[in-house]
Design a protein around this motif. Structure first.
Motif, PDB file in Angstrom:
ATOM      1  N   ALA A  36       2.077   2.168   7.266  1.00 27.19           N
ATOM      2  CA  ALA A  36       1.234   2.032   8.452  1.00 27.19           C
ATOM      3  C   ALA A  36       0.080   1.066   8.174  1.00 27.19           C
ATOM      4  O   ALA A  36      -0.515   1.087   7.093  1.00 27.19           O
ATOM      5  CB  ALA A  36       0.681   3.399   8.864  1.00 27.19           C
ATOM      6  N   VAL A  37      -0.191   0.215   9.145  1.00 30.14           N
ATOM      7  CA  VAL A  37      -1.304  -0.727   9.055  1.00 30.14           C
ATOM      8  C   VAL A  37      -2.064  -0.679  10.384  1.00 30.14           C
ATOM      9  O   VAL A  37      -1.502  -0.985  11.436  1.00 30.14           O
ATOM     10  CB  VAL A  37      -0.826  -2.166   8.771  1.00 30.14           C
ATOM     11  N   VAL A  38      -3.321  -0.270  10.332  1.00 32.63           N
ATOM     12  CA  VAL A  38      -4.184  -0.241  11.512  1.00 32.63           C
ATOM     13  C   VAL A  38      -5.369  -1.159  11.243  1.00 32.63           C
ATOM     14  O   VAL A  38      -6.144  -0.930  10.308  1.00 32.63           O
ATOM     15  CB  VAL A  38      -4.674   1.192  11.819  1.00 32.63           C
ATOM     16  N   GLN A  39      -5.482  -2.212  12.051  1.00 30.05           N
ATOM     17  CA  GLN A  39      -6.562  -3.177  11.870  1.00 30.05           C
ATOM     18  C   GLN A  39      -7.389  -3.286  13.138  1.00 30.05           C
ATOM     19  O   GLN A  39      -6.902  -3.041  14.244  1.00 30.05           O
ATOM     20  CB  GLN A  39      -5.996  -4.557  11.512  1.00 30.05           C
ATOM     21  N   ASP A  44     -15.513  -7.763  13.197  1.00 30.70           N
ATOM     22  CA  ASP A  44     -16.953  -7.909  13.092  1.00 30.70           C
ATOM     23  C   ASP A  44     -17.523  -6.793  12.216  1.00 30.70           C
ATOM     24  O   ASP A  44     -16.803  -5.898  11.780  1.00 30.70           O
ATOM     25  CB  ASP A  44     -17.607  -7.885  14.478  1.00 30.70           C
ATOM     26  N   ALA A  45     -18.797  -6.850  11.976  1.00 30.81           N
ATOM     27  CA  ALA A  45     -19.460  -5.870  11.101  1.00 30.81           C
ATOM     28  C   ALA A  45     -19.717  -4.590  11.881  1.00 30.81           C
ATOM     29  O   ALA A  45     -20.820  -4.357  12.383  1.00 30.81           O
ATOM     30  CB  ALA A  45     -20.748  -6.450  10.546  1.00 30.81           C
ATOM     31  N   VAL A  48     -18.368   1.795  12.113  1.00 29.29           N
ATOM     32  CA  VAL A  48     -17.704   2.887  12.838  1.00 29.29           C
ATOM     33  C   VAL A  48     -16.258   2.518  13.151  1.00 29.29           C
ATOM     34  O   VAL A  48     -15.332   3.316  12.956  1.00 29.29           O
ATOM     35  CB  VAL A  48     -18.479   3.212  14.136  1.00 29.29           C
ATOM     36  N   ALA A  49     -16.023   1.303  13.647  1.00 30.62           N
ATOM     37  CA  ALA A  49     -14.659   0.860  13.943  1.00 30.62           C
ATOM     38  C   ALA A  49     -13.820   0.779  12.674  1.00 30.62           C
ATOM     39  O   ALA A  49     -12.628   1.106  12.678  1.00 30.62           O
ATOM     40  CB  ALA A  49     -14.689  -0.501  14.643  1.00 30.62           C
ATOM     41  N   ARG A  50     -14.447   0.349  11.567  1.00 26.10           N
ATOM     42  CA  ARG A  50     -13.709   0.276  10.305  1.00 26.10           C
ATOM     43  C   ARG A  50     -13.285   1.669   9.841  1.00 26.10           C
ATOM     44  O   ARG A  50     -12.150   1.878   9.402  1.00 26.10           O
ATOM     45  CB  ARG A  50     -14.587  -0.394   9.244  1.00 26.10           C
ATOM     46  N   ALA A  51     -14.192   2.641   9.941  1.00 26.61           N
ATOM     47  CA  ALA A  51     -13.846   4.009   9.544  1.00 26.61           C
ATOM     48  C   ALA A  51     -12.780   4.587  10.470  1.00 26.61           C
ATOM     49  O   ALA A  51     -11.865   5.283  10.011  1.00 26.61           O
ATOM     50  CB  ALA A  51     -15.100   4.885   9.568  1.00 26.61           C
ATOM     51  N   ILE A  55      -9.061   6.010   9.386  1.00 28.66           N
ATOM     52  CA  ILE A  55      -8.602   7.364   9.726  1.00 28.66           C
ATOM     53  C   ILE A  55      -7.263   7.311  10.454  1.00 28.66           C
ATOM     54  O   ILE A  55      -6.332   8.071  10.141  1.00 28.66           O
ATOM     55  CB  ILE A  55      -9.663   8.082  10.581  1.00 28.66           C
ATOM     56  N   LEU A  56      -7.135   6.411  11.424  1.00 26.52           N
ATOM     57  CA  LEU A  56      -5.881   6.289  12.162  1.00 26.52           C
ATOM     58  C   LEU A  56      -4.742   5.864  11.242  1.00 26.52           C
ATOM     59  O   LEU A  56      -3.625   6.386  11.338  1.00 26.52           O
ATOM     60  CB  LEU A  56      -6.046   5.279  13.294  1.00 26.52           C
ATOM     61  N   GLN A  57      -5.000   4.936  10.363  1.00 29.50           N
ATOM     62  CA  GLN A  57      -3.951   4.476   9.456  1.00 29.50           C
ATOM     63  C   GLN A  57      -3.470   5.602   8.552  1.00 29.50           C
ATOM     64  O   GLN A  57      -2.262   5.782   8.348  1.00 29.50           O
ATOM     65  CB  GLN A  57      -4.459   3.305   8.623  1.00 29.50           C
ATOM     66  N   ARG A  58      -4.385   6.368   8.017  1.00 23.69           N
ATOM     67  CA  ARG A  58      -3.999   7.474   7.135  1.00 23.69           C
ATOM     68  C   ARG A  58      -3.283   8.578   7.913  1.00 23.69           C
ATOM     69  O   ARG A  58      -2.342   9.193   7.396  1.00 23.69           O
ATOM     70  CB  ARG A  58      -5.234   8.031   6.431  1.00 23.69           C
ATOM     71  N   ALA A  59      -3.713   8.822   9.151  1.00 26.06           N
ATOM     72  CA  ALA A  59      -3.054   9.851   9.955  1.00 26.06           C
ATOM     73  C   ALA A  59      -1.616   9.441  10.278  1.00 26.06           C
ATOM     74  O   ALA A  59      -0.689  10.260  10.206  1.00 26.06           O
ATOM     75  CB  ALA A  59      -3.835  10.094  11.245  1.00 26.06           C
ATOM     76  N   ILE A  60      -1.414   8.174  10.637  1.00 22.69           N
ATOM     77  CA  ILE A  60      -0.058   7.702  10.948  1.00 22.69           C
ATOM     78  C   ILE A  60       0.819   7.752   9.705  1.00 22.69           C
ATOM     79  O   ILE A  60       1.989   8.172   9.762  1.00 22.69           O
ATOM     80  CB  ILE A  60      -0.123   6.279  11.523  1.00 22.69           C
TER      81      ILE A  60
END
Length: 332
Positions: A36-39, A44-45, A48-51, A55-60
């Motif tokens: 799984a790859v969630v980008q 941008d910096a 919150v979006a990075r975290a 989380i979504l990538q690890r959940a998938i």
């Protein structure tokens, strides 16, 4: 594919090019589970979006690794190569626990991010006074040393007023190509309903549908099994058909052996954008006039038969040939 032959065909030599093609194509189409790859769309910096993407990538990835996704996909690919259609089915399983009315209200308030007085609430504490006394026999969440829910994860439930979800997951089911149905359509966008057949024991049916399932005849049994076999009753199953009707957005369960009455009927409880709990099946060659696929074997079956005929002739000639020659009688 399985080289199943009748008694008269056992002595015939064949060239199983179909099996050879399947074994060559299958690993080329699908071999290992994907990663799984969630980008983020905009790099941008934004911590919150990075975290959130992490989380979504690890959940998938956890869902892929722990819910049988790999096995189901492997079986669907084999159906796609052999008969021309492979179908997976996503099943949502919430696990519930019975709690008091005060605990339900507190849980709802925590989900909304608001406390009982309308202020922003801290994370829900099981010992909070406005939640009422906690019953040790009915904990809100599973104990840390036993993460497995006590229930078996029914897909839906009618009694949700006094229950909270303690654990939820998405499971993937393989649907045999003979057990999958959909409305007659030219293309997938025109499909109005999809359905699948599930085999259930008496205990499984009673747990899911109640005592009404005791009247459902258990007509399915393994092929070739004698009814006089003492273990016959252990292998019988009831046939249950699950239908998702898109126009009415209802889910209906019935048994073709039970009559006209349905076993259960519910409104759409998943709220999926496309409604159906299954993606478009893996189809082999299709035309724009029908969703009945043509398996790849259809397009080279004449050549496969010719290979069988030539292989049989070569084998027969080899059996009929004997070694013969001359030698000098004066030699020892």
């Amino acid at each position: 594919f399985m080289d199943e032959r009748s008694t008269a065909e056992r002595d015939q030599t064949k060239f199983n090019v179909f099996w050879s093609n399947i074994q060559t194509l299958k690993p080329a189409i699908y071999a290992t589970p994907p990663k799984a790859v969630v980008q983020r769309r905009y790099l941008d910096a934004d911590p919150v979006a990075r975290a959130a993407s992490t989380i979504l990538q690890r959940a998938i990835q956890t869902n892929i690794d722990q819910t049988g996704w790999h096995e189901v996909t492997d079986q669907c690919v084999q159906d796609y190569l052999v008969v021309g259609r492979g179908t997976p089915w996503a099943r949502y399983e919430p696990h519930f626990d019975t709690v008091s009315a005060g605990q339900v209200q507190a849980a709802d308030a925590a989900e909304d991010g608001m406390g009982p007085a309308g202020d922003l609430a801290a994370p829900m504490d099981r010992e909070a006074p406005d939640m009422g006394p906690v019953d040790p026999n009915n904990p809100i969440t599973p104990e840390p040393n036993d993460p497995t829910p006590e229930d078996d994860g029914l897909q839906v439930t009618d009694d949700t007023e006094s229950q909270v979800i303690t654990y939820e997951e998405v499971c993937w089911d393989y649907v045999h190509w003979r057990d999958f149905r959909h409305s007659p359509s030219r293309v997938w966008q025109e499909v109005r309903w999809v359905g699948r057949q599930v085999l259930m024991t008496l205990e499984e049916g009673v747990e899911r549908f109640g005592n009404v399932f005791r009247d459902v005849p258990l007509t399915w049994r393994p092929e070739g099994m004698d009814e006089q076999d003492p273990s016959y009753q252990l292998f019988t199953r009831g046939r249950v058909v699950e239908v998702w009707d898109k126009p009415s957005r209802k889910v209906i369960w019935f048994s073709p052996d039970y009559g006209a009455s349905t076993l259960d009927e519910k409104d759409d409880f998943l709220k999926l954008p496309e409604f159906f709990p299954c993606p478009r099946p893996l189809y082999a060659t299709l035309s724009n006039a029908s969703l009945m696929p043509a398996a790849d074997l259809k397009f080279y079956q004449d050549q496969a038969r010719e290979l069988d005929d030539l292989t049989a002739r070569i084998s027969n000639i080899a059996r009929a040939t004997k070694v013969a020659g001359v030698y000098n009688s004066a030699a020892d």
